[in-house]
Design a protein around this motif. Structure first.
Motif, PDB file in Angstrom:
ATOM      1  N   MET A  69      64.037  59.068  20.091  1.00  0.00           N
ATOM      2  CA  MET A  69      63.612  59.893  18.951  1.00  0.00           C
ATOM      3  C   MET A  69      64.574  59.720  17.779  1.00  0.00           C
ATOM      4  SD  MET A  69      62.102  63.393  20.644  1.00  0.00           S
ATOM      5  CE  MET A  69      63.379  63.655  21.880  1.00  0.00           C
ATOM      6  N   THR A  70      65.868  59.651  18.064  1.00  0.00           N
ATOM      7  CA  THR A  70      66.852  59.449  17.001  1.00  0.00           C
ATOM      8  C   THR A  70      66.630  58.102  16.324  1.00  0.00           C
ATOM      9  OG1 THR A  70      68.460  60.779  18.222  1.00  0.00           O
ATOM     10  CG2 THR A  70      69.325  59.340  16.508  1.00  0.00           C
ATOM     11  N   ASP A  71      66.380  57.058  17.103  1.00  0.00           N
ATOM     12  CA  ASP A  71      66.105  55.728  16.531  1.00  0.00           C
ATOM     13  C   ASP A  71      64.887  55.764  15.625  1.00  0.00           C
ATOM     14  OD1 ASP A  71      68.239  54.692  17.912  1.00  0.00           O
ATOM     15  OD2 ASP A  71      67.028  53.705  19.457  1.00  0.00           O
ATOM     16  N   ARG A  77      63.707  56.546   7.900  1.00  0.00           N
ATOM     17  CA  ARG A  77      64.476  56.764   6.669  1.00  0.00           C
ATOM     18  C   ARG A  77      64.796  55.477   5.931  1.00  0.00           C
ATOM     19  NH1 ARG A  77      69.220  60.938   8.362  1.00  0.00           N
ATOM     20  NH2 ARG A  77      67.971  62.821   8.442  1.00  0.00           N
ATOM     21  N   VAL A  78      64.671  54.342   6.586  1.00  0.00           N
ATOM     22  CA  VAL A  78      65.033  53.062   5.975  1.00  0.00           C
ATOM     23  C   VAL A  78      64.048  52.743   4.860  1.00  0.00           C
ATOM     24  CG1 VAL A  78      65.241  50.583   6.365  1.00  0.00           C
ATOM     25  CG2 VAL A  78      66.108  52.183   8.057  1.00  0.00           C
ATOM     26  N   VAL A 133      75.613  55.123   3.954  1.00  0.00           N
ATOM     27  CA  VAL A 133      74.412  54.333   4.235  1.00  0.00           C
ATOM     28  C   VAL A 133      73.703  54.873   5.473  1.00  0.00           C
ATOM     29  CG1 VAL A 133      73.522  52.028   4.748  1.00  0.00           C
ATOM     30  CG2 VAL A 133      75.399  52.296   3.113  1.00  0.00           C
ATOM     31  N   GLU A 134      74.452  55.029   6.568  1.00  0.00           N
ATOM     32  CA  GLU A 134      73.831  55.538   7.781  1.00  0.00           C
ATOM     33  C   GLU A 134      73.748  57.057   7.809  1.00  0.00           C
ATOM     34  OE1 GLU A 134      75.065  53.858  11.476  1.00  0.00           O
ATOM     35  OE2 GLU A 134      75.267  51.855  10.611  1.00  0.00           O
ATOM     36  N   GLU A 135      74.390  57.718   6.850  1.00  0.00           N
ATOM     37  CA  GLU A 135      74.365  59.166   6.682  1.00  0.00           C
ATOM     38  C   GLU A 135      74.788  59.930   7.935  1.00  0.00           C
ATOM     39  OE1 GLU A 135      70.373  59.905   5.305  1.00  0.00           O
ATOM     40  OE2 GLU A 135      70.943  59.477   3.241  1.00  0.00           O
ATOM     41  N   LEU A 136      75.825  59.425   8.607  1.00  0.00           N
ATOM     42  CA  LEU A 136      76.339  60.110   9.785  1.00  0.00           C
ATOM     43  C   LEU A 136      77.257  61.250   9.357  1.00  0.00           C
ATOM     44  CD1 LEU A 136      77.288  57.130  12.132  1.00  0.00           C
ATOM     45  CD2 LEU A 136      75.263  58.582  12.230  1.00  0.00           C
ATOM     46  N   PRO A 137      77.306  62.334  10.130  1.00  0.00           N
ATOM     47  CA  PRO A 137      78.228  63.421   9.819  1.00  0.00           C
ATOM     48  C   PRO A 137      79.681  62.948   9.940  1.00  0.00           C
ATOM     49  CG  PRO A 137      76.690  64.056  11.574  1.00  0.00           C
ATOM     50  CD  PRO A 137      76.473  62.609  11.292  1.00  0.00           C
ATOM     51  N   GLN A 138      80.548  63.634   9.223  1.00  0.00           N
ATOM     52  CA  GLN A 138      81.960  63.245   9.193  1.00  0.00           C
ATOM     53  C   GLN A 138      82.571  63.203  10.585  1.00  0.00           C
ATOM     54  OE1 GLN A 138      84.308  65.199   6.210  1.00  0.00           O
ATOM     55  NE2 GLN A 138      86.078  65.259   7.541  1.00  0.00           N
ATOM     56  N   GLN A 139      82.283  64.185  11.411  1.00  0.00           N
ATOM     57  CA  GLN A 139      82.873  64.217  12.752  1.00  0.00           C
ATOM     58  C   GLN A 139      82.370  63.071  13.622  1.00  0.00           C
ATOM     59  OE1 GLN A 139      85.495  65.949  13.602  1.00  0.00           O
ATOM     60  NE2 GLN A 139      85.456  66.738  11.512  1.00  0.00           N
TER      61      GLN A 139
END
Length: 195
Positions: A69-71, A77-78, A133-139
């Motif tokens: 689901m995450t993939d 979003r791409v 770019v990948e919009e990952l959270p800082q942690q």
């Protein structure tokens, strides 16, 4: 007659079909995709089990579903950066017509951005890529790179500053986007140190 892998799959995975279906219904908003999603989860689990059987099949099944689901969310979003095609043939005309000069200017701006990213120090580039770019959270970025959150902030600030310098002609020798004639920092207001 079932082979060993098929028997394992039926015994350890398919027994959780009802729980998996409920989980996907709760977590995935597109009801028309649930069947395909469940089948793709099964295919991934089966392929992974062909190489090595998981120690905890139920946990592996649900982790696979969550990752799938995450993939799919990431893929949705791409946004393609390639030209869309010829609007003339479809009788669709964009409101803001794309002239050759503007198209070329956009490609040049994109090329300069790539050059700016390539010029960043390795760790800085990794942090900027993962955060912007990948919009990952800082942690999550900190965890992936094995650094703390404060270091992620510093690398991101440094990377964005260097990109701005590259794109907008700041003074890279000073490490700031301000012109060289700008007044130095007052005593007691020290600069943030770069890593």
């Amino acid at each position: 007659m079932l082979n060993d892998l098929d028997a394992w799959f039926v015994r350890e995975i398919l027994v959780h079909e009802r729980a998996l279906a409920g989980y996907l219904q709760r977590c995935w908003p597109h009801r028309d995709e649930l069947h395909d999603l469940r089948q793709e989860v099964y295919a991934r689990v089966y392929e992974a089990a062909r190489r090595e059987r998981p120690a905890s099949p139920r946990a592996f099944l649900f982790a696979t579903a969550r990752h799938l689901m995450t993939d799919r969310v990431r893929r949705s979003r791409v946004v393609s950066i390639e030209p869309m095609g010829d609007f003339e043939s479809s009788n669709v005309y964009p409101i803001d017509e794309l002239c050759p000069e503007r198209w070329t200017g956009g490609r040049q701006a994109l090329r300069r951005l790539v050059e700016a990213l390539d010029a960043l120090p390795d760790r800085c580039r990794e942090v900027v890529w993962l955060r912007r770019v990948e919009e990952l959270p800082q942690q999550e970025v900190a965890r992936r790179l094995g650094i703390n959150g404060r270091t992620v902030e510093k690398h991101l600030a440094k990377g964005m500053r260097l990109i701005a310098d590259h794109l907008f002609g700041g003074d890279p020798a000073r490490g700031r986007g301000a012109p060289a004639a700008a007044a130095p920092l007052e005593e007691g207001h020290g600069r943030q140190q770069d890593d």
